[in-house]
Design an enzyme around this catalytic site. Structure first.
Site, PDB file in Angstrom:
ATOM      1  N   MET A 228      65.301 108.081  81.418  1.00  0.00           N
ATOM      2  CA  MET A 228      66.013 109.309  81.052  1.00  0.00           C
ATOM      3  C   MET A 228      66.102 109.393  79.537  1.00  0.00           C
ATOM      4  O   MET A 228      66.880 108.660  78.902  1.00  0.00           O
ATOM      5  CB  MET A 228      67.404 109.346  81.695  1.00  0.00           C
ATOM      6  CG  MET A 228      67.343 109.634  83.189  1.00  0.00           C
ATOM      7  SD  MET A 228      68.964 109.723  83.948  1.00  0.00           S
ATOM      8  CE  MET A 228      69.420 108.001  83.999  1.00  0.00           C
ATOM      9  N   ALA A 229      65.288 110.290  78.962  1.00  0.00           N
ATOM     10  CA  ALA A 229      65.233 110.449  77.509  1.00  0.00           C
ATOM     11  C   ALA A 229      66.633 110.743  76.983  1.00  0.00           C
ATOM     12  O   ALA A 229      67.352 111.568  77.542  1.00  0.00           O
ATOM     13  CB  ALA A 229      64.268 111.577  77.161  1.00  0.00           C
TER      14      ALA A 229
ATOM     15  N   GLN B  67      57.027 103.984  79.938  1.00  0.00           N
ATOM     16  CA  GLN B  67      56.540 105.254  80.480  1.00  0.00           C
ATOM     17  C   GLN B  67      55.783 106.066  79.433  1.00  0.00           C
ATOM     18  O   GLN B  67      56.278 106.295  78.328  1.00  0.00           O
ATOM     19  CB  GLN B  67      57.676 106.114  81.023  1.00  0.00           C
ATOM     20  CG  GLN B  67      57.073 107.260  81.837  1.00  0.00           C
ATOM     21  CD  GLN B  67      58.063 108.295  82.278  1.00  0.00           C
ATOM     22  OE1 GLN B  67      58.687 108.957  81.444  1.00  0.00           O
ATOM     23  NE2 GLN B  67      58.202 108.480  83.578  1.00  0.00           N
TER      24      GLN B  67
ATOM     25  N   CYS C 175      57.909 115.633  84.270  1.00  0.00           N
ATOM     26  CA  CYS C 175      58.856 116.272  83.343  1.00  0.00           C
ATOM     27  C   CYS C 175      58.645 117.795  83.330  1.00  0.00           C
ATOM     28  O   CYS C 175      57.539 118.264  83.081  1.00  0.00           O
ATOM     29  CB  CYS C 175      58.684 115.697  81.938  1.00  0.00           C
ATOM     30  SG  CYS C 175      59.866 116.422  80.788  1.00  0.00           S
TER      31      CYS C 175
ATOM     32  N   LYS D 254      54.651 108.521  88.383  1.00  0.00           N
ATOM     33  CA  LYS D 254      55.885 109.218  88.775  1.00  0.00           C
ATOM     34  C   LYS D 254      55.583 110.713  88.883  1.00  0.00           C
ATOM     35  O   LYS D 254      55.195 111.336  87.885  1.00  0.00           O
ATOM     36  CB  LYS D 254      56.984 108.956  87.733  1.00  0.00           C
ATOM     37  CG  LYS D 254      58.331 109.626  88.052  1.00  0.00           C
ATOM     38  CD  LYS D 254      59.421 109.072  87.134  1.00  0.00           C
ATOM     39  CE  LYS D 254      60.807 109.626  87.426  1.00  0.00           C
ATOM     40  NZ  LYS D 254      61.117 110.880  86.758  1.00  0.00           N
TER      41      LYS D 254
ATOM     42  N   ASP E 159      68.781 112.996  93.160  1.00  0.00           N
ATOM     43  CA  ASP E 159      70.038 113.331  93.795  1.00  0.00           C
ATOM     44  C   ASP E 159      70.787 112.152  94.383  1.00  0.00           C
ATOM     45  O   ASP E 159      71.491 112.317  95.374  1.00  0.00           O
ATOM     46  CB  ASP E 159      69.746 114.310  94.945  1.00  0.00           C
ATOM     47  CG  ASP E 159      70.744 115.457  94.930  1.00  0.00           C
ATOM     48  OD1 ASP E 159      71.488 115.560  93.948  1.00  0.00           O
ATOM     49  OD2 ASP E 159      70.766 116.227  95.902  1.00  0.00           O
TER      50      ASP E 159
ATOM     51  N   GLY F 224      68.806 107.900  88.758  1.00  0.00           N
ATOM     52  CA  GLY F 224      68.940 108.555  87.462  1.00  0.00           C
ATOM     53  C   GLY F 224      70.377 108.856  87.109  1.00  0.00           C
ATOM     54  O   GLY F 224      71.181 107.962  86.805  1.00  0.00           O
TER      55      GLY F 224
HETATM   56  C1  LIG Z   1      68.676 113.600  80.556  1.00  0.00           C
HETATM   57  C2  LIG Z   1      67.476 113.295  81.408  1.00  0.00           C
HETATM   58  C3  LIG Z   1      66.330 112.768  80.812  1.00  0.00           C
HETATM   59  C4  LIG Z   1      65.208 112.478  81.587  1.00  0.00           C
HETATM   60  N1  LIG Z   1      64.106 111.917  80.990  1.00  0.00           N
HETATM   61  C5  LIG Z   1      63.039 111.540  81.758  1.00  0.00           C
HETATM   62  C6  LIG Z   1      61.940 110.846  81.195  1.00  0.00           C
HETATM   63  O1  LIG Z   1      61.904 110.507  79.998  1.00  0.00           O
HETATM   64  N2  LIG Z   1      60.908 110.525  82.025  1.00  0.00           N
HETATM   65  C7  LIG Z   1      60.917 110.855  83.367  1.00  0.00           C
HETATM   66  O2  LIG Z   1      59.969 110.550  84.091  1.00  0.00           O
HETATM   67  N3  LIG Z   1      61.951 111.500  83.921  1.00  0.00           N
HETATM   68  C8  LIG Z   1      63.021 111.822  83.153  1.00  0.00           C
HETATM   69  N4  LIG Z   1      64.099 112.406  83.749  1.00  0.00           N
HETATM   70  C9  LIG Z   1      64.123 112.588  85.218  1.00  0.00           C
HETATM   71  C10 LIG Z   1      64.743 111.365  85.920  1.00  0.00           C
HETATM   72  O3  LIG Z   1      63.971 110.202  85.712  1.00  0.00           O
HETATM   73  C11 LIG Z   1      64.865 111.620  87.438  1.00  0.00           C
HETATM   74  O4  LIG Z   1      63.574 111.816  87.954  1.00  0.00           O
HETATM   75  C12 LIG Z   1      65.714 112.842  87.758  1.00  0.00           C
HETATM   76  O5  LIG Z   1      66.902 112.878  86.968  1.00  0.00           O
HETATM   77  C13 LIG Z   1      66.091 112.888  89.250  1.00  0.00           C
HETATM   78  O6  LIG Z   1      66.827 111.747  89.627  1.00  0.00           O
HETATM   79  P1  LIG Z   1      68.434 111.769  89.764  1.00  0.00           P
HETATM   80  O7  LIG Z   1      68.763 112.949  90.645  1.00  0.00           O
HETATM   81  O8  LIG Z   1      68.780 110.426  90.370  1.00  0.00           O
HETATM   82  O9  LIG Z   1      68.987 111.979  88.386  1.00  0.00           O
HETATM   83  C14 LIG Z   1      65.220 112.727  82.980  1.00  0.00           C
HETATM   84  C15 LIG Z   1      66.361 113.261  83.566  1.00  0.00           C
HETATM   85  C16 LIG Z   1      67.489 113.533  82.813  1.00  0.00           C
HETATM   86  C17 LIG Z   1      68.716 114.095  83.496  1.00  0.00           C
END
Ligand SMILES: Cc1cc2nc3c(=O)[nH]c(=O)nc-3n(C[C@H](O)[C@H](O)[C@H](O)COP(=O)(O)O)c2cc1C
Length: 319
Positions: free
Chosen positions: A17-18, A70, A100, A140, A203, A225
């Site tokens: 998560m960036a 990544q 993304c 991914k 989710d 996440g």
């Molecule tokens: C703030 C933020 C930054 C994210 N940055 C990336 C990233 O750098 N690379 C990536 O593959 N997914 C990124 N994601 C997506 C998450 O890895 C994940 O796939 C997504 O949030 C869904 O999972 P969750 O519902 O458990 O949060 C980001 C999501 C958020 C909310």
């Protein structure tokens, strides 16, 4: 093809998560039961140009291992060059970002844009595998660009034939962005046809919901996440090692530990500005969160953070 680390393929991984999952947070997650971690996404172009921003994202601590780096980008050749650079840095696997949905990333034909062009996506997997020097490569993805344009159900077999050793599926389309319930049936269809381990994502609002999704979809692992931001205890509950709900003292100690790790990596005063975002997330859901939040967004020192946590602990003890 080298198998992906077990901690990733069959465990509970902290999602990339960036802006959040820097080395300090990843370390905290590992200490609380995450079985693998992944860096924030790093541009293959930036890496090739030795861009300082991209290189900063590559720092990690030994105790984070197993750790994946990544990569995001558009051109297979750039992925091969970048894979060859990062393969000598001590990472345990290389993860390709094909999910993304952010406009700036899509504009450069990267991230989820790869889902619109499966032949190019597969060439990216081949090129990354060619540059990876034997390191496992993971992919991914989301379920597709939009419901009219899903990825094929046999995407796991296609990716495996190009060298991927695991597949992570975020159960949403690019058009869903980050909203709406996860479409578990889509993950199930992909996992059922995949010869390589599938890691389910999306989710995971609670440990029990996450485990249910894993079991319902037939995935072998989970990628967590947003549910883990400000809640690293999520992982210990998943692993059956404790509760997501920390005791007051433990809460304070973990947040201070997170801050001190951040202070080793980022110089003052920037570190306090950066840490405000994490602190606010630790305080989310607290009774009286609004007043704590206004304190949190102004912290400028370690003692300011300790003061906010003192207030938070009082609330926890009286709750
Ligand atoms: C703030 C933020 C930054 C994210 N940055 C990336 C990233 O750098 N690379 C990536 O593959 N997914 C990124 N994601 C997506 C998450 O890895 C994940 O796939 C997504 O949030 C869904 O999972 P969750 O519902 O458990 O949060 C980001 C999501 C958020 C909310």
């Amino acid at each position: 093809m080298t198998p992906a680390p077990e901690g990733y393929a069959r465990g509970f991984t902290l999602a990339p998560m960036a802006g959040f999952t820097d080395s300090a947070f990843r370390t905290i997650a590992r200490r609380h039961g995450a079985t693998a971690v992944v860096t924030e996404m790093v541009s293959v172009q930036g890496l090739s140009r030795r861009n300082s921003g991209s290189c900063r994202l590559l720092a990690f601590r030994e105790e984070e291992k197993p750790i994946g780096v990544q990569l995001y980008g558009a051109e297979p050749e750039a992925f091969e060059r970048a894979a060859s650079i990062v393969s000598r840095m001590g990472f345990d696997f290389i993860d390709i970002n094909a999910g993304c949905p952010v406009r700036k990333v899509l504009a450069s034909r990267s991230g989820a844009a790869l889902l619109r062009d499966i032949p190019r996506l597969l060439d990216v997997v081949s090129a990354t595998s060619a540059g990876a020097g034997g390191l496992p490569v993971t992919l991914k993805i989301r379920l597709g660009w939009d419901p009219e344009n899903p990825v094929p159900d046999d995407i796991g077999a296609l990716a495996a034939s190009r060298g991927a050793s695991a597949l992570c599926v975020h159960g949403r389309f690019r058009s869903d962005m980050f909203d709406g319930p996860v479409r578990t049936a889509g993950i199930t269809a992909i996992a059922g046809a995949s010869p390589i381990p599938v890691v389910a994502n999306g989710d995971s609002t609670s440990p029990s919901a996450a485990l249910r999704m894993r079991d319902e979809t037939g995935a072998s692992g989970l990628l967590i996440g947003r549910g883990a931001i400000g809640r690293p205890w999520f992982f210990r509950e998943l692993a059956g090692l404790g509760s997501i709900q920390p005791a007051a003292g433990e809460f304070r100690e973990t947040v201070m530990e997170h801050l001190r790790l951040s202070m080793l990596d980022v110089p003052a005063p920037f570190v306090f500005h950066m840490f405000r975002g994490q602190l606010v997330r630790y305080l989310k859901g607290f009774k009286g969160a609004a007043s704590l939040r206004s304190l949190a967004v102004g912290v400028e020192s370690e003692s300011d953070v300790a003061g906010v946590l003192e207030e938070a602990s009082k609330i926890m003890e009286t709750a």
